[in-house]
Design a protein around this motif. Structure first.
Motif, PDB file in Angstrom:
ATOM      1  N   THR A 226       0.831  -1.361   0.005  1.00 32.01           N
ATOM      2  CA  THR A 226      -0.104  -0.116   0.072  1.00 32.01           C
ATOM      3  C   THR A 226       0.899   1.181   0.011  1.00 32.01           C
ATOM      4  OG1 THR A 226      -1.940  -1.094   1.113  1.00 32.01           O
ATOM      5  CG2 THR A 226      -1.768   1.295   1.120  1.00 32.01           C
TER       6      THR A 226
ATOM      7  N   GLN B 248      -6.962   0.940  -0.998  1.00 30.79           N
ATOM      8  CA  GLN B 248      -7.223  -0.389  -0.332  1.00 30.79           C
ATOM      9  C   GLN B 248      -8.584  -0.266   0.306  1.00 30.79           C
ATOM     10  OE1 GLN B 248      -4.161  -1.787   2.048  1.00 30.79           O
ATOM     11  NE2 GLN B 248      -5.179  -3.677   2.319  1.00 30.79           N
TER      12      GLN B 248
ATOM     13  N   ASP C 289      -5.354  -1.395  -5.201  1.00 32.41           N
ATOM     14  CA  ASP C 289      -4.888  -1.746  -4.076  1.00 32.41           C
ATOM     15  C   ASP C 289      -5.847  -2.906  -3.335  1.00 32.41           C
ATOM     16  OD1 ASP C 289      -3.736  -2.352  -1.917  1.00 32.41           O
ATOM     17  OD2 ASP C 289      -3.249  -0.135  -1.247  1.00 32.41           O
ATOM     18  N   GLU C 290      -5.579  -4.171  -3.534  1.00 35.03           N
ATOM     19  CA  GLU C 290      -6.291  -5.359  -3.127  1.00 35.03           C
ATOM     20  C   GLU C 290      -7.826  -5.187  -3.625  1.00 35.03           C
ATOM     21  OE1 GLU C 290      -5.386  -7.286   0.517  1.00 35.03           O
ATOM     22  OE2 GLU C 290      -3.344  -6.179   0.867  1.00 35.03           O
TER      23      GLU C 290
HETATM   24 MG    MG Z   1      -1.902  -2.424   1.970  1.00 31.94          MG
END
Ligand code: MG
Ligand code: ATP
Lengths: 286, 338, 243
Positions: free
Chosen positions: C44, C86, C156-157
């Motif tokens: 991140t 994220q 992000d994810e």
């Molecule tokens: Mg992260």
């Protein structure tokens, strides 16, 4: 009874116009601007000078008061305030208190410490009598102007792209930046408009609130109450809070003068303890 | 075991008196004899110093931002005034304790309002409390004299032996003694495990509570103590001036003391004292020039401190000393500032 | 293919803490890269440093040959970066449509096209976005990044915490986006989920890139997956963050 309600509404709407800029700057940048009242005072004094010394008609002086505070706000924001956003709350408090003190002393020096009165045109004095309810003409004007402003603000916030971006930035400044919203520019505009509105409020309110150099200190607590009770996530909250405060204050002074401002302060503290995000603030999801 | 030993050693090292500190207090002592003509302003400095010290306890050590510290100062001031005026407690030292206790009690009760919430809520709650007290003092004018202030206060001799004199010699020795004793107590407290844990809380209250420091209890404790200190400072003001007025509660007083503390620096106990010396000397020097607009300069200093950060702070302190020297008033205490 | 994004010697972190020690990574135009690594390894931080919301201590970031390190985050976004944070961070007082229009910039990806890509969003265009399920929030976050018409998406994810069926749906949509030439970095802890959808993969460990190569090669290399991602090849669960 109804007259008190009417006066309270006028007072409350005035407070809203005075304080809404503060609510937005606080919500947007988490910036504590205790000097907000100084911009209101500036508008008030500009009006006094224009009307009393230069003979400008009162209604023509109002937009000029807005303009003066708008320009002052924009200048101060670009030159001074920008350096303080990233600082701690303590420093923000010190900085804005410093500005308050300077403005109080400066106005005292230039204009003297006595209370100022704006020469209202005869057409705005006196009251209508509607079904036994006394309606002050001047207060009616305040309600009309402030009501129109509130509606305009709401329209801008909801209906324009600028308004959408402003709300996005209030929700999450960091992410708004990362998604291409120029938060600093949004803030600068909001700050200036908020200052301008305060100036207009100061001009309109000189007659009702009383205008003297300690205005920014005297009404600081009222602004803060509007912001705390109303929350900073929308302008509806501060609007309702202003109305409540206005009505409560007018009614309180009429019915229980002994208690004075006591009730209002107590309510503020109670609200802060009970719901720190404000009575009308939205509870944060996270 | 070794950790405990380490902590103990560290505490002992902190508690040791450094030469500069000794010089500072010797200078204060010397001022009693060397500057008899300046005792009136020195008394004001001592009182302001105590008040700022009390703010340092909560701001510098616990990180609580207050805009209404005058609430406790004012409560102490009125308590001392009322106790004397109505002959409830004739002896000043006792009255001082009583006033301090009263302020501490208020501090204890209101501290619970400050446990939760952001800087902004704390700021408004503290401001609101000061305003409420002011409003009470204003409304109950049959007791407090309202806007005219509490008049006709007669203060008995200190410890039954030393009567206050017009030149303010007794008042200064009295105030300085109180300040010194209060300082000793605060110093001891801050160099104790309690003081260390406060620093940990200020650094990171989440982590502090994670390692088992009772954050709330400690904040309540320090806020109560600080309120008591402010009450004593207020009581001293009433006792040495034989007068108390509504402006003991004023916003300006809360703001001024913040400036005083910032001038001197937070978190090392001497900041409030040094700030008080600088503040009063500058005020005293400027008051002849611009009495009415004194606030403007306070404001300017505040703004500059924030905009210029550390650099300006140093400059301001230095300028304070210089101005004082220029006007021929030797800044006895300031010169020894660490 | 020319480099679209090239990160050189990046040092970044938060406050005084340096999280990324010395990160270099290049992404070719039209390519999607998987950024893998366990909890707290700095994925991140790397993404956020590219958009510019962390503290940079050194190094440069170039986008299409232009040095964007001196730019503010909003300027970087305009330069061609679409960020999907994220936490998703849907603007909660804005409706779905406003979330999109607030940031939209002219280009191929318009609001109607986002609705085509994610029909669920179209049904709820007037709803406030924060009342949504995780999957819908993720779609909105991706759509919001796309209407910026970026050259590269930073995801992000995006699959974190989603049910398998939603993972498939979202990956399908992302493939369609990639096919139109948008580059991407997809952060993921579970290598299996994304190696099919990307052409290259990088692995982060303690603030540094420890492996970079074709996704297919990594997918076949059990040894490598095992050393750097532990059981990540199989497990679906998230471990607790490192202390
Ligand atoms: Mg992260
Ligand atoms: N705001 C912050 N302030 C200080 N340190 C942070 C912050 N955010 C993350 N860190 C630290 O930086 C390191 C890397 O965190 P980062 O969030 O980049 O990891 P990640 O690989 O994205 O992990 P995850 O898979 O859990 O999202 C961690 O040690 C974390 O503790």
């Amino acid at each position: 009874m109804l007259t008190i309600l009417f006066d309270g509404i006028a007072y409350g709407m005035l407070l809203f116009v005075l304080a809404c800029g503060l609510a937005v700057t606080l919500g947007l940048m988490n910036f504590v601007n205790l000097a907000h009242g100084a911009f209101a005072m500036a508008g008030g004094y500009v009006t006094v000078v224009l009307v009393n010394r230069l003979g400008v008609p009162f209604l023509a002086a109002l937009p000029l008061a807005f303009l003066a505070s708008f320009v002052l706000g924009a200048l101060m924001e670009r030159t001074l305030y920008v350096h303080v956003y990233a600082k701690s709350h303590l420093e923000q408090v010190l900085f804005t208190i410093g500005l308050v003190f300077m403005s109080v002393a400066a106005v005292d020096y230039v204009m003297g410490s006595q209370q100022q009165f704006v020469g209202l045109p005869a057409a705005l004095q006196g009251r209508y009598d509607v079904l036994g309810v006394g309606i002050g003409k001047y207060r009616l004007l305040i309600i009309v102007i402030c009501g129109a402003l509130t509606a305009a603000l709401q329209l801008i916030l909801v209906g324009t792209r600028f308004g959408t971006r402003l709300r996005a930035a209030v929700d999450d400044r960091r992410v708004a930046r990362g998604l291409g919203i120029n938060v600093d520019a949004v803030f600068a505009v909001t700050f200036a408009v908020g200052s301008g509105l305060a100036g207009l409020g100061g001009a309109l309110g000189a007659e009702i609130l009383g205008l003297d150099p300690i205005f920014p200190l005297k009404f600081l607590i009222y602004f803060l109450i509007v912001v705390t009770v109303g929350g900073t996530s929308s302008i509806t909250g501060p609007f309702l809070a202003s109305l409540l405060l206005g009505i409560a204050d007018v009614a309180g002074k009429y019915y229980v003068p002994k208690l004075g401002a006591f009730v209002i302060y107590t309510i503020m503290i109670a609200v802060l303890i009970w719901r720190p995000q404000g009575l009308f603030g939205r509870v944060t999801a996270r | 075991m070794t950790l405990a030993a380490q902590v103990a050693r560290q505490l002992a090292a902190r508690a040791r008196w450094r030469p500069l500190e000794i010089v500072f207090w010797l200078a204060a002592l010397a001022s009693i004899f060397l500057l008899p003509s300046r005792h009136l302003i020195l008394t004001e400095i001592a009182i302001l110093g105590l008040f700022a010290l009390s703010l340092d306890l909560i701001l510098g050590y616990a990180g609580i931002l207050s805009l209404g510290h005058a609430a406790f100062f004012g409560l102490g001031a009125y308590a001392a005034g009322l106790l004397a005026k109505y002959g409830l407690v004739g002896e000043p030292v006792l009255a001082l304790f009583a006033a301090g206790l009263g302020a501490a009690a208020l501090g204890f009760v209101t501290s619970f309002l400050l446990l939760r919430g952001s800087d902004l809520t704390r700021l408004m709650v503290t401001l609101g409390i000061a305003l409420i007290l002011r409003e009470i003092a204003n409304r109950y004018d049959w007791l407090t004299g309202g806007a005219d202030g509490l008049q006709g206060i007669v203060i008995g001799p200190v410890l039954g032996a030393f009567a206050f004199d017009i030149a303010g010699h007794v008042a200064y020795v009295y105030s300085l003694s109180v300040l010194f004793l209060a300082f000793l107590a605060a110093r001891r407290l801050m160099n104790s495990p309690f003081g260390l844990s406060l620093r940990a809380i200020k650094g990171n209250s989440l982590r502090a509570s994670a390692i088992g420091i009772g954050v709330d209890a400690r904040l309540v404790a320090i806020y109560t103590i600080a309120a008591g200190y402010a009450g004593i400072a207020g009581a001293l003001l009433t006792q040495t001036t034989q007068f108390a007025s509504l402006d003991v509660f004023s916003f300006e007083r809360s703001a001024d003391v913040l400036l005083v503390l910032i001038l001197g620096g937070t978190g090392y106990l001497y900041g409030g004292l040094i700030g008080a010396v600088v503040f009063k000397l500058v005020q005293d020097a400027l008051i002849d020039v611009t009495a009415q607009y004194w606030q403007f300069w306070i404001g300017l200093v505040l703004v500059l401190i924030v905009l210029g950060g550390e650099r300006v702070k140093r400059l301001a302190a230095a300028a304070g000393g210089r101005i004082a020297r220029l006007v021929g008033r030797r800044p006895k205490l300031d010169a020894k500032a660490p | 293919m020319p480099d679209l994004l090239s990160i050189e010697g990046l040092r970044a972190g938060y406050g005084e803490a340096v999280v990324l020690a010395n990160v270099s990574l290049t992404i070719a135009e039209g390519s999607a890269i998987a950024l893998l690594g366990r909890n707290g390894m700095g994925k991140t931080t790397l993404i956020d440093s590219v958009i510019g919301v962390t503290r940079r201590f050194g190094g440069t970031i170039r986008l299409a040959g232009r040095d964007i390190t001196p730019l503010r985050p909003d300027r970087r976004a305009h330069a061609g970066i679409g960020w999907v944070p994220q936490e998703r961070n849907i603007f909660r007082s804005l409706t779905v449509e406003e979330n999109l229009t607030a940031v939209a910039r002219p280009g191929a990806w318009t609001v109607p096209r986002i609705y085509q890509l994610f029909p669920r969003l179209a049904e709820r265009r007037r709803n406030l976005g924060d009342r949504f399920s995780g999957g819908e929030q993720q779609m909105l976050a991706i759509g919001r990044a796309l209407v910026l018409n970026p050259k590269i998406l930073l995801l992000d994810e995006p699959l974190e915490g989603l049910a398998p069926i939603l993972v498939e749906e979202l990956l399908g949509a992302l493939r369609r986006v990639f096919r139109e030439g948008v580059s991407a970095i997809i952060v993921e802890q579970n290598a299996r989920k994304v190696l099919d959808a990307t052409d290259r993969a990088a692995i982060m460990e303690r603030g540094a890139i420890v492996h970079e190569g074709p996704s297919r090669a990594l997918a076949a290399d059990r040894q490598l997956l095992e050393t750097h991602l532990g059981v990540a090849g199989k497990s679906q669960g998230r471990r607790a963050p490192l202390p």
